[in-house]
Design a protein around this motif. Structure first.
Motif, short mmCIF file in Angstrom:
data_model
loop_
_atom_site.label_atom_id
_atom_site.label_comp_id
_atom_site.label_asym_id
_atom_site.label_seq_id
_atom_site.Cartn_x
_atom_site.Cartn_y
_atom_site.Cartn_z
N GLU A 165 1.55 0.50 7.59
CA GLU A 165 1.93 0.86 6.21
C GLU A 165 0.73 1.19 5.35
O GLU A 165 0.69 2.18 4.65
CB GLU A 165 2.72 -0.29 5.57
N SER A 181 -2.15 5.17 3.66
CA SER A 181 -0.80 4.81 4.09
C SER A 181 -0.44 5.44 5.43
O SER A 181 -0.92 6.53 5.77
CB SER A 181 0.22 5.24 3.03
N LYS A 182 0.40 4.75 6.17
CA LYS A 182 0.97 5.23 7.43
C LYS A 182 -0.08 5.88 8.33
O LYS A 182 0.01 7.06 8.69
CB LYS A 182 2.11 6.20 7.17
#
Ligand code: ADP
Length: 310
Positions: free
Chosen positions: A257, A263-264
């Motif tokens: 996350e 992010s990701k």
């Protein structure tokens, strides 16, 4: 547990050897598009088994992976002269598209363990192609870099590597981050322990260890062409944590996350590994310099992964 390995060149066969010797699998199935190679590796490794374990080692096709709990993917193509990194990645994505769909057709509940390089990007690609949750697509990531870090620290401190709790984070590659500030020995912070026993981690010692970790692969490749025993043992270690639901904390890659504000992204942090794959991510508390370096590493991986179409 039945464990499969797709791609049994140097890395895949070293993992097979380590898994067979430790008796981690009930059955180990080796798959390679060069079937003759898979048959030969299986026969050779199976001759080591009677000395130490009861694992059944055999070569097979994708059908033979039916019901496998873990499949290690160590298949890949190497860079052609003049080929860009992105072109190589696209070709490897193509290989993964075929390999992953054939595995999932017979083992839909599988945990994929990715070893092909660049491992963080291939982990991202395998996650996107498979549609599996990120907890079930695990890249070997920095497991080996962490082992190298611990082994060099242990040598300097004259203690066992298993008693050093330190991690290498981020990319498995040039931008990786040695997390000095949160490493510890037993219950004592690393830097204090080293000073207490009269073996301080001076700037020059730290530089030497950093270089020892970061440049290890290049040195080994210079001497013998490629690296495989270390990563083979690392893959066996991750497989054991899954097969025996050990809930070990290992630094591995997975689409996460948030890593240092990115992010990701698939990159390594320590994670709890058990029968269901990744159970928990442990985001270490870093100093400002390490946080910035981890952000840089994660951002670079994210940009590269996003540039590979699926
Ligand atoms: P490494 O040192 O990374 O193990 P190798 O070239 O020794 O590299 O091994 C890669 C292996 O992957 C080879 O045995 C090759 O035949 C295999 N391989 C490549 N593409 C595929 C594929 N699409 N399916 C199965 N195996 C593959």
């Amino acid at each position: 547990m039945k464990i499969g390995i797709v791609g049994v060149g140097m890395v895949g066969s070293s993992a097979a050897y380590a898994i067979a010797l430790q008796g981690i699998a009930r059955e180990l199935v080796l798959v390679d598009y060069n079937n003759e190679l898979a048959v030969a590796q299986a026969e050779d490794i199976s001759h080591a088994v009677p000395f130490v374990s009861t694992t059944v080692v055999r070569a097979g096709d994708y059908e033979a992976l039916s019901g496998a709990g873990v499949v290690i993917i160590a298949a890949g193509v190497s860079q052609k002269p003049g080929e860009s990194r992105l072109d190589l990645l696209s070709r490897n994505a193509e290989v993964f598209r075929s390999v992953v769909s054939q595995i999932l057709a017979v083992a839909p509940d599988v945990i994929l363990l990715i070893a092909s390089n660049p491992v963080d990007i291939m982990t991202d690609i395998a996650t996107r192609i498979s549609g599996l949750p990120p907890s079930k697509v695990i890249g070997s990531g920095t497991i080996l870099d962490t082992a190298r870090f611990r082994s060099l620290l242990a040598r300097h401190l004259a203690i066992s590597p298993q008693s050093v709790h330190g991690y290498v984070l981020g990319e498995h590659g040039d931008s990786e981050v040695l997390a000095w500030s949160c490493a510890c020995v037993g219950s004592v912070p690393l830097m204090s322990f080293a000073a207490q026993i009269g073996k301080p981690l001076t700037d020059s010692v730290r530089t030497e260890i950093d270089d020892g970790v970061r440049r290890a692969a290049a040195r080994i490749i210079g001497g013998k062409g490629s690296t495989y025993y270390g990563i083979g043992a690392g893959l066996a270690r991750i497989t054991k944590a899954i097969a025996r639901d050990q809930r070990d904390i290992l630094s591995v890659s997975s689409v996460t996350e948030d890593i240092a504000g990115v992010s990701k992204v698939a990159a390594s942090v320590p994670r709890v590994i058990g029968a269901e794959g990744i159970l928990t991510d442990l985001i270490p508390e870093l100093n400002d310099e390490e946080s910035a370096a981890l952000h840089h590493s994660a951002a670079m991986l994210k940009a590269l992964a996003s540039s590979v179409p699926i």
